[in-house]
Design an enzyme around this catalytic site. Sequence first.
Site, PDB file in Angstrom:
ATOM      1  N   ASN A  31       0.855  -1.192   0.000  1.00 26.26           N
ATOM      2  CA  ASN A  31       0.000   0.000   0.000  1.00 26.26           C
ATOM      3  C   ASN A  31       0.889   1.240   0.000  1.00 26.26           C
ATOM      4  O   ASN A  31       2.109   1.135   0.025  1.00 26.26           O
ATOM      5  CB  ASN A  31      -0.960  -0.034   1.202  1.00 26.26           C
ATOM      6  N   ASP A  39      -4.676  -6.025   5.007  1.00 25.82           N
ATOM      7  CA  ASP A  39      -5.745  -6.824   5.620  1.00 25.82           C
ATOM      8  C   ASP A  39      -5.716  -8.268   5.138  1.00 25.82           C
ATOM      9  O   ASP A  39      -6.130  -9.167   5.844  1.00 25.82           O
ATOM     10  CB  ASP A  39      -7.105  -6.198   5.301  1.00 25.82           C
ATOM     11  N   LYS A  87       8.638 -18.138  -9.343  1.00 22.75           N
ATOM     12  CA  LYS A  87       7.991 -17.033 -10.060  1.00 22.75           C
ATOM     13  C   LYS A  87       6.867 -17.555 -10.961  1.00 22.75           C
ATOM     14  O   LYS A  87       7.062 -18.510 -11.723  1.00 22.75           O
ATOM     15  CB  LYS A  87       9.050 -16.299 -10.900  1.00 22.75           C
ATOM     16  N   PRO A  93      -3.669 -11.511  10.424  1.00 29.79           N
ATOM     17  CA  PRO A  93      -4.000 -11.274  11.837  1.00 29.79           C
ATOM     18  C   PRO A  93      -4.159  -9.772  12.069  1.00 29.79           C
ATOM     19  O   PRO A  93      -3.438  -8.972  11.461  1.00 29.79           O
ATOM     20  CB  PRO A  93      -2.779 -11.803  12.587  1.00 29.79           C
ATOM     21  N   ASP A  94      -5.114  -9.399  12.905  1.00 34.64           N
ATOM     22  CA  ASP A  94      -5.268  -7.981  13.263  1.00 34.64           C
ATOM     23  C   ASP A  94      -4.396  -7.734  14.500  1.00 34.64           C
ATOM     24  O   ASP A  94      -4.740  -8.123  15.613  1.00 34.64           O
ATOM     25  CB  ASP A  94      -6.740  -7.654  13.540  1.00 34.64           C
ATOM     26  N   ILE A  95      -3.262  -7.103  14.280  1.00 31.08           N
ATOM     27  CA  ILE A  95      -2.260  -6.948  15.346  1.00 31.08           C
ATOM     28  C   ILE A  95      -2.796  -6.039  16.444  1.00 31.08           C
ATOM     29  O   ILE A  95      -2.685  -6.334  17.642  1.00 31.08           O
ATOM     30  CB  ILE A  95      -0.944  -6.397  14.760  1.00 31.08           C
ATOM     31  N   PHE A 125      -4.581   3.528  14.618  1.00 39.47           N
ATOM     32  CA  PHE A 125      -4.802   4.555  13.605  1.00 39.47           C
ATOM     33  C   PHE A 125      -5.978   4.137  12.738  1.00 39.47           C
ATOM     34  O   PHE A 125      -6.263   2.951  12.609  1.00 39.47           O
ATOM     35  CB  PHE A 125      -3.545   4.734  12.732  1.00 39.47           C
ATOM     36  N   LYS A 149     -14.462   1.876  15.217  1.00 40.39           N
ATOM     37  CA  LYS A 149     -13.229   1.062  15.179  1.00 40.39           C
ATOM     38  C   LYS A 149     -12.603   0.964  16.559  1.00 40.39           C
ATOM     39  O   LYS A 149     -12.097  -0.085  16.959  1.00 40.39           O
ATOM     40  CB  LYS A 149     -12.246   1.686  14.178  1.00 40.39           C
ATOM     41  N   LYS A 194     -11.982  -2.744  18.001  1.00 37.74           N
ATOM     42  CA  LYS A 194     -10.617  -3.257  18.209  1.00 37.74           C
ATOM     43  C   LYS A 194     -10.282  -3.380  19.691  1.00 37.74           C
ATOM     44  O   LYS A 194      -9.423  -4.158  20.071  1.00 37.74           O
ATOM     45  CB  LYS A 194      -9.605  -2.322  17.552  1.00 37.74           C
TER      46      LYS A 194
END
Length: 397
Positions: free
Chosen positions: A208, A276, A286, A303-305, A323, A337, A341
């Site tokens: 990203n 995500d 390759k 995993p959502d840290i 964030f 959020k 979370k």
Amino acid sequence: MLASKRILLIIGGGIAAFKSLDLIRRLRERGAEVTPVLTRAGEEFVTPLSVSALAGKRVFRDLFDLTDEAEMGHIELSRSADLVVVAPATADLMAKMAQGHADDLASTLLLATDTPVMVAPAMNVRMWEHPATQRNIATLKADGIAFAGPNEGDMACGEHGPGRMAEPLEIVTAVDAALASGPLAGKRILVTSGPTHEPIDPVRYIANRSSGSQGTAIARALNSLGAEVVFVTGPADVPPPQGVETVPVETAQQMLEAVQAALPVDAAIFAAAVADWRVASASTSKMKKTKGGLPSLEFAENPDILATVSQLDHGRPGLVVGFAAETDDVVENATAKRKRKGCDWIVANDVSHGTGIMGGKENDITLITENGAEDWPRMSKDDVANRLAERIAQSLI
Ligand code: C5P
């Protein structure tokens, strides 16, 4: 953080003394002034000339060197520093320190000093594990001596285990923490930053647009308030801040592991833009263009840290900050959020096209806490970092 700090560096006689040359360079790069002292045994491993050339000043070697005494007595020398660092600290030097011997310049300085002392031990694993050394270590710790290392690993003597001197940058981090002053001195804070790269095959990945600049600025700001910072970063565009322990990672899974290894911490700031999803089974070779058509990628959830750490039953940091990069309904989404979370604060920003925030120099944030939403004026990422660091300091007091 080390600018104009005075370090008296005692180099003992061990093969790891060669690393002390690099340590001098690293300390001076950060603005520290290094006054070197070389023991007799140390001279067998590094030369006075190379030590003084790197330190940019004369090296002190002998207790009875009258020129030294005329210029600066040993008592004055021992007290003219902000920190005395012994690297490498041999088993013999540590035994002398524990017993209070003063039969050469190094041991005399160590007995005469009234400034804090840090040792970076280096010795063979059997010598480290010997009950006599362990007794000396306990004595030195009880006397308030700080330790940097040793590490576990292969040794010059061919054996393996604890006793390897800590790497120069690890010693620099320990020195930085020992000299830290400010409202966050003594606090250990984790910061995640940058994007993650999720491999498709050995040459392709999903990423990203995060540059890592906001997370880097936050780590720097926390460090300048005296915090010991562990900086876990994905492949960012900006270099990591100096003086902080940096753990480079690529994927979300690696970031989670690095975060878990860094715990316990007093606060954790999750500024990384973690992917995500990852490719469920990245190809080990390759992927080739085939006549058969386009490849299809299957995704798996990462995993959502932030959520994982926020919801820890044991060892949850006292303050967890997440964030939220949003493009619509910023406050509503960020508030939801925060609940979902389980973190304490959310730093929300509008990254919709045209704001120039992602990858830019400025940020426009809303801080969501248990007391509601607080709109901050648009300011540079450095100013956001400084203001956030001040808020973190207030909440950790
Ligand atoms: O869910 P979302 O990605 O919008 O949440 C953003 C926040 O969650 C950021 O603080 C980010 O660092 C963190 N995060 C995380 N692990 C993920 C995804 C996001 O820690 N897998």
